[in-house]
Design a protein around this motif. Sequence first.
Motif, mmCIF file in Angstrom:
data_model
loop_
_atom_site.group_PDB
_atom_site.id
_atom_site.type_symbol
_atom_site.label_atom_id
_atom_site.label_comp_id
_atom_site.label_asym_id
_atom_site.label_seq_id
_atom_site.Cartn_x
_atom_site.Cartn_y
_atom_site.Cartn_z
ATOM 1 N N PHE A 1 48.121 35.179 47.195
ATOM 2 C CA PHE A 1 49.252 34.295 46.910
ATOM 3 C C PHE A 1 50.591 34.928 47.276
ATOM 4 N N GLY A 2 50.576 35.980 48.050
ATOM 5 C CA GLY A 2 51.801 36.675 48.418
ATOM 6 C C GLY A 2 51.961 37.959 47.628
ATOM 7 N N ASP A 3 53.060 38.653 47.897
ATOM 8 C CA ASP A 3 53.286 39.977 47.313
ATOM 9 C C ASP A 3 53.521 39.980 45.810
ATOM 10 N N HIS A 4 53.834 38.856 45.221
ATOM 11 C CA HIS A 4 54.199 38.840 43.806
ATOM 12 C C HIS A 4 53.013 38.701 42.849
ATOM 13 N N VAL A 5 51.814 38.387 43.369
ATOM 14 C CA VAL A 5 50.631 38.265 42.501
ATOM 15 C C VAL A 5 49.492 39.094 43.080
ATOM 16 N N LEU A 6 49.107 40.138 42.349
ATOM 17 C CA LEU A 6 47.959 40.948 42.720
ATOM 18 C C LEU A 6 46.745 40.341 42.029
ATOM 19 N N VAL A 7 45.710 40.060 42.779
ATOM 20 C CA VAL A 7 44.475 39.542 42.203
ATOM 21 C C VAL A 7 43.437 40.653 42.268
ATOM 22 N N ALA A 8 43.019 41.123 41.096
ATOM 23 C CA ALA A 8 41.980 42.145 41.015
ATOM 24 C C ALA A 8 40.637 41.429 41.040
ATOM 25 N N LYS A 9 39.786 41.827 41.978
ATOM 26 C CA LYS A 9 38.490 41.175 42.155
ATOM 27 C C LYS A 9 37.361 42.185 42.054
ATOM 28 N N VAL A 10 36.194 41.675 41.699
ATOM 29 C CA VAL A 10 34.964 42.444 41.734
ATOM 30 C C VAL A 10 33.906 41.533 42.341
ATOM 31 N N GLY A 11 33.198 42.033 43.334
ATOM 32 C CA GLY A 11 32.190 41.217 44.000
ATOM 33 C C GLY A 11 32.763 39.960 44.622
ATOM 34 N N GLY A 12 34.041 39.988 44.997
ATOM 35 C CA GLY A 12 34.695 38.839 45.608
ATOM 36 C C GLY A 12 35.211 37.805 44.624
ATOM 37 N N LYS A 13 35.088 38.057 43.325
ATOM 38 C CA LYS A 13 35.544 37.119 42.284
ATOM 39 C C LYS A 13 36.678 37.732 41.475
ATOM 40 N N ALA A 14 37.680 36.937 41.181
ATOM 41 C CA ALA A 14 38.837 37.415 40.432
ATOM 42 C C ALA A 14 38.506 37.658 38.969
#
Length: 120
Positions: free
Chosen positions: A22-35
């Motif tokens: 979603f751009g630089d302002h939201v980091l999405v931490a994922k595991v196995g491709g899922k948030a």
Amino acid sequence: MTVEDVIAYCLAKPGAEETYPFGDHVLVAKVGGKAFAFIGQDDPPSVGLKCGATEEEAAELRARHPSAVSVMAYLGRYGWNSVALTAGAASAAVPPAELAELLDASYDAVVAKLPKSRRP
């Protein structure tokens, strides 16, 4: 916990990866491709977490911390909450130990739903 603490905690999990869909302002931490965590770095910072299987289960946390926890936009009906990382009053913030438990629970809930071949 600061936003930097949350990022470090999430990325230290086995198989965790850092993405910015979603751009630089939201980091999405994922595991196995899922948030498992949506970490908003705007002011004020927040983290979106899986807090239950349903909206009703997630509501329990909102009832305990009404000024720091709200329904997460778009995903709230699936048990996701948004947790403010800063609060107007120190007593209104979710305690660091409880926030760490919430991060662990969100990660564990996502890992449990992954096929065994994609689990860390």
